[in-house]
Design an enzyme around this catalytic site. Structure first.
Site, PDB file in Angstrom:
ATOM      1  N   HIS A 311       0.849  -1.191   0.000  1.00 10.36           N
ATOM      2  CA  HIS A 311       0.000   0.000   0.000  1.00 10.36           C
ATOM      3  C   HIS A 311       0.875   1.228   0.000  1.00 10.36           C
ATOM      4  O   HIS A 311       1.934   1.232   0.635  1.00 10.36           O
ATOM      5  CB  HIS A 311      -0.920   0.005   1.230  1.00 10.36           C
ATOM      6  CG  HIS A 311      -2.060   0.938   1.079  1.00 10.36           C
ATOM      7  ND1 HIS A 311      -1.968   2.271   1.388  1.00 10.36           N
ATOM      8  CD2 HIS A 311      -3.309   0.737   0.612  1.00 10.36           C
ATOM      9  CE1 HIS A 311      -3.119   2.848   1.125  1.00 10.36           C
ATOM     10  NE2 HIS A 311      -3.951   1.948   0.639  1.00 10.36           N
ATOM     11  N   ASP A 368      -7.913  -5.499   0.031  1.00 13.22           N
ATOM     12  CA  ASP A 368      -8.394  -6.352  -1.057  1.00 13.22           C
ATOM     13  C   ASP A 368      -8.008  -7.819  -0.918  1.00 13.22           C
ATOM     14  O   ASP A 368      -8.471  -8.657  -1.682  1.00 13.22           O
ATOM     15  CB  ASP A 368      -7.858  -5.833  -2.403  1.00 13.22           C
ATOM     16  CG  ASP A 368      -8.492  -4.514  -2.785  1.00 13.22           C
ATOM     17  OD1 ASP A 368      -9.690  -4.361  -2.544  1.00 13.22           O
ATOM     18  OD2 ASP A 368      -7.780  -3.636  -3.312  1.00 13.22           O
TER      19      ASP A 368
HETATM   20  N1  CMC Z   1       4.133  -7.676  -4.780  1.00  7.45           N
HETATM   21  C1  CMC Z   1       5.489  -7.663  -4.973  1.00  7.45           C
HETATM   22  N2  CMC Z   1       6.237  -6.551  -4.834  1.00  7.45           N
HETATM   23  C2  CMC Z   1       5.633  -5.411  -4.499  1.00  7.45           C
HETATM   24  C3  CMC Z   1       4.241  -5.353  -4.279  1.00  7.45           C
HETATM   25  C4  CMC Z   1       3.483  -6.537  -4.425  1.00  7.45           C
HETATM   26  N3  CMC Z   1       2.175  -6.530  -4.232  1.00  7.45           N
HETATM   27  N4  CMC Z   1       3.885  -4.089  -3.959  1.00  7.45           N
HETATM   28  C5  CMC Z   1       5.023  -3.361  -3.974  1.00  7.45           C
HETATM   29  N5  CMC Z   1       6.075  -4.180  -4.298  1.00  7.45           N
HETATM   30  C6  CMC Z   1       7.493  -3.784  -4.343  1.00  7.45           C
HETATM   31  C7  CMC Z   1       7.830  -3.014  -5.620  1.00  7.45           C
HETATM   32  O1  CMC Z   1       8.250  -3.849  -6.648  1.00  7.45           O
HETATM   33  C8  CMC Z   1       8.904  -2.070  -5.130  1.00  7.45           C
HETATM   34  O2  CMC Z   1      10.092  -2.793  -5.013  1.00  7.45           O
HETATM   35  P1  CMC Z   1      11.532  -2.054  -5.282  1.00  7.45           P
HETATM   36  O3  CMC Z   1      11.618  -0.979  -4.218  1.00  7.45           O
HETATM   37  O4  CMC Z   1      12.546  -3.126  -5.142  1.00  7.45           O
HETATM   38  O5  CMC Z   1      11.455  -1.487  -6.674  1.00  7.45           O
HETATM   39  C9  CMC Z   1       8.466  -1.714  -3.698  1.00  7.45           C
HETATM   40  O6  CMC Z   1       7.694  -2.862  -3.271  1.00  7.45           O
HETATM   41  C10 CMC Z   1       7.599  -0.458  -3.610  1.00  7.45           C
HETATM   42  O7  CMC Z   1       6.525  -0.605  -4.525  1.00  7.45           O
HETATM   43  P2  CMC Z   1       5.852   0.595  -5.328  1.00  7.45           P
HETATM   44  O8  CMC Z   1       5.138   0.068  -6.506  1.00  7.45           O
HETATM   45  O9  CMC Z   1       6.895   1.665  -5.564  1.00  7.45           O
HETATM   46  O10 CMC Z   1       4.849   1.135  -4.230  1.00  7.45           O
HETATM   47  P3  CMC Z   1       3.612   2.083  -4.500  1.00  7.45           P
HETATM   48  O11 CMC Z   1       3.338   2.781  -3.228  1.00  7.45           O
HETATM   49  O12 CMC Z   1       3.834   2.917  -5.709  1.00  7.45           O
HETATM   50  O13 CMC Z   1       2.435   1.047  -4.860  1.00  7.45           O
HETATM   51  C11 CMC Z   1       0.639  -0.469  -4.662  1.00  7.45           C
HETATM   52  C12 CMC Z   1       1.461   0.636  -3.971  1.00  7.45           C
HETATM   53  C13 CMC Z   1      -0.602  -0.772  -3.849  1.00  7.45           C
HETATM   54  C14 CMC Z   1       0.190   0.017  -6.065  1.00  7.45           C
HETATM   55  C15 CMC Z   1       1.526  -1.739  -4.803  1.00  7.45           C
HETATM   56  O14 CMC Z   1       1.907  -2.186  -3.505  1.00  7.45           O
HETATM   57  C16 CMC Z   1       0.828  -2.863  -5.577  1.00  7.45           C
HETATM   58  O15 CMC Z   1       0.883  -2.864  -6.812  1.00  7.45           O
HETATM   59  N6  CMC Z   1       0.146  -3.821  -4.863  1.00  7.45           N
HETATM   60  C17 CMC Z   1      -0.604  -4.865  -5.523  1.00  7.45           C
HETATM   61  C18 CMC Z   1      -1.937  -4.324  -6.006  1.00  7.45           C
HETATM   62  C19 CMC Z   1      -2.896  -4.129  -4.852  1.00  7.45           C
HETATM   63  O16 CMC Z   1      -3.086  -4.983  -4.010  1.00  7.45           O
HETATM   64  N7  CMC Z   1      -3.570  -2.955  -4.854  1.00  7.45           N
HETATM   65  C20 CMC Z   1      -4.588  -2.617  -3.844  1.00  7.45           C
HETATM   66  C21 CMC Z   1      -4.172  -1.462  -2.990  1.00  7.45           C
HETATM   67  S1  CMC Z   1      -5.209  -1.250  -1.530  1.00  7.45           S
HETATM   68  C22 CMC Z   1      -6.787  -0.846  -2.118  1.00  7.45           C
HETATM   69  C23 CMC Z   1      -6.814   0.299  -3.065  1.00  7.45           C
HETATM   70  O17 CMC Z   1      -6.108   1.286  -2.924  1.00  7.45           O
HETATM   71  O18 CMC Z   1      -7.653   0.236  -3.959  1.00  7.45           O
END
Ligand code: CMC
Length: 436
Positions: A311, A368
């Site tokens: 998140h 989720d």
């Molecule tokens: N699985 C594997 N690696 C992950 C995941 C994941 N679910 N989420 C983040 N990472 C890693 C990412 O690859 C990155 O690694 P590095 O620093 O080595 O490059 C690090 O963690 C930070 O990730 P980010 O994408 O820069 O983080 P963000 O804050 O931009 O993204 C997020 C947040 C929710 C989009 C992301 O965690 C994600 O894609 N999660 C899976 C989708 C999901 O479950 N979304 C629902 C969110 S909660 C409800 C809502 O908001 O609707």
């Protein structure tokens, strides 16, 4: 070239010979803001913050999140208390009106909403024009965008009475539109609402395709009520920021919320609840072990993520996920169901919480991760998971839009950019262009 100083009385930023004093916008809790409106005019520079990870776009009195501590409060009330003691409709009132309703207000609010849950026949033409396989989020977003065409009496965004009526119409009719989208995919006609069952029970009845005299299971109704409540607001997330951006141009509530529904459909946002179920089914059906799957999501070249994990704000267990996990147990045991997908989910969670990759990045289950399993047990098809999130999020979108409209400091959203394209060059006639 640049230096920022925040330890003294007045934080300042220095760019070359330019020195800018930054006003602090104080927060009641959490991070205060540094006001940088005159950065460009004073220094000629803009801030660069892709994904707005460090940018407050507004001041808001609606929802407070402390992502490090795993805290979520609506209008000051902890989410745990609301989930235990409140209802979705009462929380919807709280979010858009700023205070919990009195007993009389609560009764009037519910009665007013239930008077408007039917939808006009015109929607038959609109919704039946979609292909049967259209995703219900596409239908919901289009149908909500079409609402201003049907309700001219709620057009004036500066008239509080009209805005209140728009609020009621949206909350009342969106679930019926969602149910119609589902029924359309099943070759069924416009839904026949049964307001006497109550708001949440009728959403359940319409979506699982039951007749009017159906007797709802109170455990399922309460579980759905809590799930909707848990989704009701989450401050400046992607879809809410979209609603605010669109509304900042003066667009009415329906058009702004329709845009929010589109943003929510993305798999990194609300669409994650569907993606989680698809992921669990893939693990079950492919025969791949949970451990091997985890190796894949940690491999950046695979493009796979552990859906339902991570998140932007929570760097601790999402407090909504903790409630949902408990609810999943209650619903499944009340239905006497054992779900092998729940077993897979729990195994994934167990591995992730002990794995350095997830621990170092502070990736925990989000809201989720377990919701889809509950919706599935209740009888909702997978394509309805994200629309259910949208119905739950409506009160937040509405409250945030209304707060923005009343805020005298609101300006049309118009971010800047750091241009990286070609510098000025002369046009080349087609016959003179070299073929690469
Ligand atoms: N699985 C594997 N690696 C992950 C995941 C994941 N679910 N989420 C983040 N990472 C890693 C990412 O690859 C990155 O690694 P590095 O620093 O080595 O490059 C690090 O963690 C930070 O990730 P980010 O994408 O820069 O983080 P963000 O804050 O931009 O993204 C997020 C947040 C929710 C989009 C992301 O965690 C994600 O894609 N999660 C899976 C989708 C999901 O479950 N979304 C629902 C969110 S909660 C409800 C809502 O908001 O609707």
């Amino acid at each position: 070239m640049t230096a920022t100083e925040t330890s003294g009385e007045t934080p300042t930023i220095t760019v070359g010979e330019h020195r800018l004093e930054l006003e602090v916008v104080p927060a009641v809790e959490g991070s205060s803001g540094l006001e940088i409106k005159s950065l460009l005019s004073t220094t000629g520079m803009v801030t660069y913050d892709p994904g707005f990870t460090n940018t407050a776009a507004c001041q808001s009195a609606i929802t407070y999140i402390d992502g490090e501590a795993g805290i979520l409060r609506y209008r000051g009330y902890p989410i745990e208390q609301l989930a235990e003691k409140s209802t979705f409709l009462e929380t919807a009132f709280l979010l858009s009106h700023g205070a919990l309703p009195s007993a009389e207000e609560a009764q009037e609010w519910e009665a007013r909403l239930l008077r408007h849950t039917h939808i006009r026949d015109d929607y038959r033409r609109l919704i039946s024009s979609f292909p049967r396989e259209a995703h219900p989020m596409a239908i919901l977003s289009s149908a909500v965008a079409a609402m201003p065409g049907h309700y001219h009496e709620v057009f004036d965004i500066t008239d509080e009475k009209q805005v209140e009526l728009a609020t009621v119409l949206l909350l009342a009719k969106a679930p019926t539109l969602m149910a119609y989208a589902l029924r359309h995919s099943r070759r069924q006609d416009k839904p026949d609402v049964a307001p006497e069952l109550g708001y949440v029970a009728d959403i359940l009845r319409l979506s699982v395709g039951q007749h009017r005299r159906w007797e709802p299971d109170p455990t399922m109704v309460r579980a759905l009520d809590v799930l909707l409540l848990l989704h009701a607001d989450h401050e400046q997330n992607c879809s809410t920021s979209t609603v605010r951006n669109v509304g900042s141009a003066g667009a009415n509530l329906f058009l702004s919320v329709s845009a929010g529904i589109s943003a929510l459909a993305g798999p990194k946002h609300g669409g994650a609840n569907e993606a989680v179920l698809a992921m669990l089914e893939e693990i079950r059906d492919s025969g791949v072990s949970v451990a091997d799957f985890m190796t894949r999501v940690k491999d950046k070249t695979s493009g796979a993520r552990l859906m339902g994990f991570g998140h932007r704000v929570y760097k601790n267990y999402d407090p909504r996920a903790a409630i949902v996990k408990q609810l999943a147990d209650e619903v499944l045991s009340s239905l006497g169901k054992r779900d092998e997908l729940l077993d897979i989910a729990m195994e994934l969670e167990g591995i992730a919480l002990a794995d350095d990759y997830f621990v170092e990045r502070k990736l925990y289950p989000n809201v989720d991760f377990y919701t889809g399993l509950i919706y599935r047990a209740m009888g909702f098809p997978t394509s309805m998971f994200t629309p259910l999130f949208a119905i739950g999020r409506l009160p937040g979108w509405i409250a945030q839009w209304r707060e923005m409209m009343q805020d005298p400091s609101t300006k049309i959203a118009r971010p800047r950019q750091v241009y990286t394209g070609p510098a000025e060059r002369d046009y080349v006639p087609v016959q003179d262009r070299s073929t690469a």
